[in-house]
Motif scaffolding. Sequence first.
Motif, PDB file in Angstrom:
ATOM      1  N   PRO A  54       0.955  -1.303  -0.065  1.00 62.49           N
ATOM      2  CA  PRO A  54      -0.029  -0.022   0.032  1.00 62.49           C
ATOM      3  C   PRO A  54       1.020   1.315   0.009  1.00 62.49           C
ATOM      4  CG  PRO A  54      -0.232  -0.992   2.091  1.00 62.49           C
ATOM      5  CD  PRO A  54       0.712  -2.113   1.181  1.00 62.49           C
ATOM      6  N   LYS A  55       2.124   1.203   0.548  1.00 68.50           N
ATOM      7  CA  LYS A  55       2.974   2.534   0.487  1.00 68.50           C
ATOM      8  C   LYS A  55       3.917   2.526  -0.755  1.00 68.50           C
ATOM      9  CE  LYS A  55       3.037   2.115   5.526  1.00 68.50           C
ATOM     10  NZ  LYS A  55       3.663   1.314   6.585  1.00 68.50           N
ATOM     11  N   ASN A  56       3.582   1.381  -1.485  1.00 69.30           N
ATOM     12  CA  ASN A  56       4.625   1.438  -2.854  1.00 69.30           C
ATOM     13  C   ASN A  56       6.071   1.697  -2.483  1.00 69.30           C
ATOM     14  OD1 ASN A  56       4.800   1.338  -5.681  1.00 69.30           O
ATOM     15  ND2 ASN A  56       4.444   3.453  -5.950  1.00 69.30           N
ATOM     16  N   ARG A  57       6.346   0.892  -1.517  1.00 67.64           N
ATOM     17  CA  ARG A  57       7.909   0.939  -0.783  1.00 67.64           C
ATOM     18  C   ARG A  57       8.909   0.468  -2.028  1.00 67.64           C
ATOM     19  NH1 ARG A  57       6.252  -0.546   5.115  1.00 67.64           N
ATOM     20  NH2 ARG A  57       4.807  -2.074   3.943  1.00 67.64           N
ATOM     21  N   TYR A  58       8.453  -0.786  -2.741  1.00 64.13           N
ATOM     22  CA  TYR A  58       9.642  -1.338  -3.458  1.00 64.13           C
ATOM     23  C   TYR A  58       9.298  -1.232  -5.043  1.00 64.13           C
ATOM     24  CZ  TYR A  58       8.503  -3.789   0.932  1.00 64.13           C
ATOM     25  OH  TYR A  58       8.323  -4.110   2.255  1.00 64.13           O
ATOM     26  N   GLU A  59      10.441  -1.567  -5.817  1.00 62.57           N
ATOM     27  CA  GLU A  59      10.541  -1.559  -7.155  1.00 62.57           C
ATOM     28  C   GLU A  59      11.360  -2.572  -7.732  1.00 62.57           C
ATOM     29  OE1 GLU A  59      11.669   2.101  -8.688  1.00 62.57           O
ATOM     30  OE2 GLU A  59      13.580   2.296  -7.529  1.00 62.57           O
ATOM     31  N   ARG A  64      13.579  -7.263 -14.073  1.00 64.98           N
ATOM     32  CA  ARG A  64      12.838  -7.764 -13.045  1.00 64.98           C
ATOM     33  C   ARG A  64      13.551  -8.770 -12.457  1.00 64.98           C
ATOM     34  NH1 ARG A  64       8.153  -5.493 -12.973  1.00 64.98           N
ATOM     35  NH2 ARG A  64       6.806  -6.860 -11.664  1.00 64.98           N
ATOM     36  N   LEU A  65      14.887  -8.537 -12.524  1.00 63.97           N
ATOM     37  CA  LEU A  65      15.683  -9.692 -11.904  1.00 63.97           C
ATOM     38  C   LEU A  65      16.188  -9.379 -10.429  1.00 63.97           C
ATOM     39  CD1 LEU A  65      18.101 -10.808 -14.792  1.00 63.97           C
ATOM     40  CD2 LEU A  65      16.117 -11.976 -13.756  1.00 63.97           C
ATOM     41  N   ALA A  66      15.889  -7.804 -10.004  1.00 60.32           N
ATOM     42  CA  ALA A  66      16.217  -7.362  -8.644  1.00 60.32           C
ATOM     43  C   ALA A  66      15.205  -6.555  -7.907  1.00 60.32           C
ATOM     44  CB  ALA A  66      17.529  -6.530  -8.694  1.00 60.32           C
ATOM     45  N   VAL A  67      15.214  -6.453  -6.748  1.00 60.68           N
ATOM     46  CA  VAL A  67      14.282  -5.659  -6.193  1.00 60.68           C
ATOM     47  C   VAL A  67      14.816  -4.485  -5.337  1.00 60.68           C
ATOM     48  CG1 VAL A  67      12.185  -5.517  -4.412  1.00 60.68           C
ATOM     49  CG2 VAL A  67      12.690  -7.641  -5.932  1.00 60.68           C
ATOM     50  N   ARG A  68      14.488  -3.336  -5.027  1.00 59.49           N
ATOM     51  CA  ARG A  68      15.011  -2.640  -4.094  1.00 59.49           C
ATOM     52  C   ARG A  68      13.772  -1.635  -3.520  1.00 59.49           C
ATOM     53  NH1 ARG A  68      18.225   2.358  -7.293  1.00 59.49           N
ATOM     54  NH2 ARG A  68      16.384   3.470  -8.227  1.00 59.49           N
ATOM     55  N   ALA A  69      14.200  -0.976  -2.088  1.00 58.35           N
ATOM     56  CA  ALA A  69      13.289  -0.035  -1.401  1.00 58.35           C
ATOM     57  C   ALA A  69      13.496   1.244  -2.155  1.00 58.35           C
ATOM     58  CB  ALA A  69      13.721   0.051  -0.034  1.00 58.35           C
ATOM     59  N   ARG A  70      12.454   1.823  -2.311  1.00 55.04           N
ATOM     60  CA  ARG A  70      12.455   3.469  -2.935  1.00 55.04           C
ATOM     61  C   ARG A  70      12.965   4.368  -2.118  1.00 55.04           C
ATOM     62  NH1 ARG A  70       8.816   3.127  -7.500  1.00 55.04           N
ATOM     63  NH2 ARG A  70       7.434   1.553  -7.529  1.00 55.04           N
ATOM     64  N   GLY A  80      20.137   7.351  -7.118  1.00 55.24           N
ATOM     65  CA  GLY A  80      19.784   8.114  -8.164  1.00 55.24           C
ATOM     66  C   GLY A  80      18.837   9.160  -8.051  1.00 55.24           C
ATOM     67  N   LEU A  81      18.787   9.772  -7.001  1.00 56.82           N
ATOM     68  CA  LEU A  81      17.641  10.774  -6.670  1.00 56.82           C
ATOM     69  C   LEU A  81      18.312  12.121  -7.288  1.00 56.82           C
ATOM     70  CD1 LEU A  81      16.421   9.839  -3.213  1.00 56.82           C
ATOM     71  CD2 LEU A  81      15.274   9.575  -5.151  1.00 56.82           C
ATOM     72  N   GLU A  82      17.532  13.066  -7.773  1.00 58.24           N
ATOM     73  CA  GLU A  82      17.990  14.494  -8.092  1.00 58.24           C
ATOM     74  C   GLU A  82      17.200  15.318  -7.427  1.00 58.24           C
ATOM     75  OE1 GLU A  82      17.541  14.888 -12.508  1.00 58.24           O
ATOM     76  OE2 GLU A  82      18.318  12.787 -12.935  1.00 58.24           O
ATOM     77  N   GLU A  83      17.949  16.346  -7.029  1.00 57.43           N
ATOM     78  CA  GLU A  83      17.318  17.518  -6.439  1.00 57.43           C
ATOM     79  C   GLU A  83      16.190  18.026  -6.975  1.00 57.43           C
ATOM     80  OE1 GLU A  83      18.556  21.951  -4.583  1.00 57.43           O
ATOM     81  OE2 GLU A  83      20.294  20.469  -5.374  1.00 57.43           O
ATOM     82  N   VAL A  84      14.802  18.260  -6.358  1.00 54.11           N
ATOM     83  CA  VAL A  84      13.809  18.732  -6.788  1.00 54.11           C
ATOM     84  C   VAL A  84      13.305  19.789  -5.965  1.00 54.11           C
ATOM     85  CG1 VAL A  84      11.455  18.324  -7.427  1.00 54.11           C
ATOM     86  CG2 VAL A  84      13.137  16.389  -7.696  1.00 54.11           C
ATOM     87  N   VAL A  85      12.765  21.029  -6.659  1.00 53.25           N
ATOM     88  CA  VAL A  85      12.107  22.139  -6.044  1.00 53.25           C
ATOM     89  C   VAL A  85      11.026  21.612  -5.329  1.00 53.25           C
ATOM     90  CG1 VAL A  85      11.319  24.442  -6.048  1.00 53.25           C
ATOM     91  CG2 VAL A  85      13.667  23.678  -7.286  1.00 53.25           C
ATOM     92  N   SER A 155      10.543   7.839  -5.953  1.00 52.60           N
ATOM     93  CA  SER A 155       9.854   7.464  -7.085  1.00 52.60           C
ATOM     94  C   SER A 155       8.196   7.044  -6.717  1.00 52.60           C
ATOM     95  CB  SER A 155      10.228   6.336  -7.908  1.00 52.60           C
ATOM     96  OG  SER A 155      10.522   5.322  -7.276  1.00 52.60           O
ATOM     97  N   ASN A 156       7.955   6.891  -5.455  1.00 57.56           N
ATOM     98  CA  ASN A 156       6.767   6.461  -4.822  1.00 57.56           C
ATOM     99  C   ASN A 156       6.078   7.786  -4.332  1.00 57.56           C
ATOM    100  OD1 ASN A 156       8.287   6.689  -2.581  1.00 57.56           O
ATOM    101  ND2 ASN A 156       7.431   4.808  -1.736  1.00 57.56           N
ATOM    102  N   GLY A 157       6.673   9.157  -4.514  1.00 59.81           N
ATOM    103  CA  GLY A 157       6.004  10.438  -4.036  1.00 59.81           C
ATOM    104  C   GLY A 157       6.719  10.911  -2.743  1.00 59.81           C
ATOM    105  N   VAL A 158       7.311  10.082  -2.003  1.00 62.05           N
ATOM    106  CA  VAL A 158       7.788  10.361  -0.571  1.00 62.05           C
ATOM    107  C   VAL A 158       9.011  11.480  -0.880  1.00 62.05           C
ATOM    108  CG1 VAL A 158       8.720   9.725   1.574  1.00 62.05           C
ATOM    109  CG2 VAL A 158       7.142   8.371   0.461  1.00 62.05           C
ATOM    110  N   TRP A 159       8.821  12.474  -0.168  1.00 65.82           N
ATOM    111  CA  TRP A 159       9.845  13.611  -0.231  1.00 65.82           C
ATOM    112  C   TRP A 159      10.937  13.490   0.767  1.00 65.82           C
ATOM    113  CZ3 TRP A 159       9.957  17.478  -3.866  1.00 65.82           C
ATOM    114  CH2 TRP A 159       8.710  17.677  -4.609  1.00 65.82           C
ATOM    115  N   LEU A 160      12.105  13.671   0.483  1.00 62.58           N
ATOM    116  CA  LEU A 160      13.247  13.325   1.258  1.00 62.58           C
ATOM    117  C   LEU A 160      14.191  14.680   1.389  1.00 62.58           C
ATOM    118  CD1 LEU A 160      14.148   9.965  -0.480  1.00 62.58           C
ATOM    119  CD2 LEU A 160      12.748  10.379   1.553  1.00 62.58           C
ATOM    120  N   THR A 161      14.582  14.634   2.446  1.00 59.69           N
ATOM    121  CA  THR A 161      15.467  15.871   2.900  1.00 59.69           C
ATOM    122  C   THR A 161      16.431  15.615   4.210  1.00 59.69           C
ATOM    123  OG1 THR A 161      15.729  18.457   3.085  1.00 59.69           O
ATOM    124  CG2 THR A 161      13.984  17.248   4.467  1.00 59.69           C
TER     125      THR A 161
END
Length: 180
Positions: A54-59, A64-70, A80-85, A155-161
């Motif tokens: 429900p939190k769309n935590r994984y991708e 499709r040979l590997a999984v990670r947490a977003r 690979g996060l890019e700075e976003v305003v 990528s699941n919409g959570v903002w990080l700082t």
Amino acid sequence: METGKNRTEDSKRLAYLLRHSELPDRFGWVTVRVLAEEQGYTAEELEEIVATDPKNRYEFSADRLAVRARQGHSIVVELGLEEVVPPAVLYHGTATRFREAISTEGLRPMNRNYVHLSGSVEEAVLVGRRHGKPIVLRVDTEAVRRAGGVFYRASNGVWLTGPVAPEFLAVCPAEAVGGE
């Protein structure tokens, strides 16, 4: 994994493995093969957990040979996060018992790499409820940015700082979070 095991427990265990263990590579990926051979997951179970979280935590990786947490890692990974305003205001949901510490120390990543923020009061309330009686803090992102803060969006919409000083925070009124 044993048939009939609780899917929530499987998902929580996967979150731990992908966010806090030694399994992920430097980009946060763990192969489906490793999760199957060393952790007992089947490819079908991983597909279901990723698809239904429900939190769309994984991708999955593109192949499709590997999984990670977003997001949510306590280990160092390059997502690979890019700075976003960000929008002018974001929100942080937590429990009322943390209010005093936050009022003096601000928001800190604690055992994670980033502070997690939500785009709406409603999302923040849901996060806060996971920790107890919710309180929602309004984050003045423009002021944080003027002070040198940087924001990313998973990528699941959570903002990080990074850490957010107390002067950039305001408590949302109780009626806005469904309180008395």
